[in-house]
Design a protein around this motif. Structure first.
Motif, PDB file in Angstrom:
ATOM      1  N   ARG A  72      55.919 101.933 103.886  1.00  0.00           N
ATOM      2  CA  ARG A  72      56.874 100.936 103.377  1.00  0.00           C
ATOM      3  C   ARG A  72      56.179  99.948 102.448  1.00  0.00           C
ATOM      4  O   ARG A  72      56.710  99.572 101.403  1.00  0.00           O
ATOM      5  N   VAL A 101      62.831 103.615 103.150  1.00  0.00           N
ATOM      6  CA  VAL A 101      61.856 104.418 103.904  1.00  0.00           C
ATOM      7  C   VAL A 101      62.342 104.568 105.340  1.00  0.00           C
ATOM      8  O   VAL A 101      62.665 103.578 106.002  1.00  0.00           O
ATOM      9  N   SER A 138      54.714 101.694 108.570  1.00  0.00           N
ATOM     10  CA  SER A 138      54.692 100.379 107.934  1.00  0.00           C
ATOM     11  C   SER A 138      53.861 100.392 106.655  1.00  0.00           C
ATOM     12  O   SER A 138      54.184  99.704 105.680  1.00  0.00           O
TER      13      SER A 138
END
Length: 269
Positions: free
Chosen positions: A98, A106, A95
């Motif tokens: 990203r 991604v 995360s």
């Protein structure tokens, strides 16, 4: 010593993980009779990734928590490894990649414990300490056969300037301090040539002498805790919200500071 610890931690990661760090495939949708004509659905918690990949993420971070009790000399140090897969730290790493690359495609790259242990070679090498950089590169090359990406980002554990390594908690002898730490290293590879483009430790502050002395006494992200926070039993770690949230905070802050610079492309001439 740090390189040897990295080799041991990568192996521990593979052995502790029930899936070897592999992303679980989404459950197959139930078969639908033609007369029903209801669309097959996939639970939101297990999305299927498809399409082009600009950045492939290989997180080797999230299940091993080290409980390190140091003695007056290193030969008296005691280490325990605890699985904290429930903390979803690898998902957190993805995360943050990203977030650091808005607008880019991604994808997380799956791998098995056997692939991790072999280091991308035909015979198991357990990420041999004297060839760690080469082994990681070969590991990326192996996984690239599954998902072709323009670049690959490997986030793995590493050691600082003291005895701590990776993610965990340490206790020093003679009423010394207790530290919670989350020390990671980031490597970015070209998806075509597998050349190492950029690399850096994930730090929460600037890497200057003053910051190292004032805020990074272990050589990486850490925070000092009350001695009572050191777990009496390693198994107690998993359900300790203070340790979990502290690790997640340090991972988030260090990756958010480090990743943008590593993922920024050089301007086109």
């Amino acid at each position: 010593m740090t390189i040897n610890l990295l080799a041991a931690a990568l192996v521990s990661y593979a052995l502790l993980s029930p899936t070897g760090g592999q992303v679980q495939p989404a459950p197959k949708a139930a078969l639908i009779k033609p007369a029903v004509r209801k669309p097959a659905t996939v639970p939101p918690s297990a999305p299927i990734e498809s399409g082009p990949c600009q950045i492939g993420v290989i997180p080797i971070a999230g299940i091993v928590f080290m409980v390190e009790k140091f003695g007056p000399i290193t030969s008296l140090d005691r280490y325990s490894r605890v699985s904290v897969a429930a903390w979803a730290l690898d998902d957190l790493v993805v995360s943050r990649v990203r977030a650091a690359a808005p607008g880019s495609s991604v994808r997380r790259i799956p791998f098995t414990k056997d692939e991790l242990k072999s280091g991308g070679r035909d015979q198991p090498r357990l990420f041999a300490s004297y060839r760690i950089a080469s082994d990681i590169k070969d590991f990326v090359r192996l996984l690239a056969t599954k998902v072709r990406c323009e670049r690959y980002v490997v986030v793995h554990r590493h050691g600082g300037t003291q005895r701590e390594f990776g993610i965990g908690i340490s206790q020093y002898p003679l009423n010394g301090p207790v530290h919670l730490f989350a020390m990671m290293y980031v490597r970015v590879y070209d998806g075509a040539t597998f050349a190492l483009i950029k690399e850096a430790p994930a730090l929460m502050t600037e890497d200057t002498f003053t910051e190292r002395v004032m805020h990074n006494p272990l050589g990486g992200p850490s925070t000092e805790l009350d001695r009572a926070m050191f777990p009496e039993k390693p198994a107690d770690v998993v359900n300790n919200a203070v340790l979990r949230d502290g690790v997640r905070m340090m991972l988030t802050k260090s990756l958010d500071k480090t990743l943008p610079g590593l993922l920024q492309r050089a301007p086109q001439r």
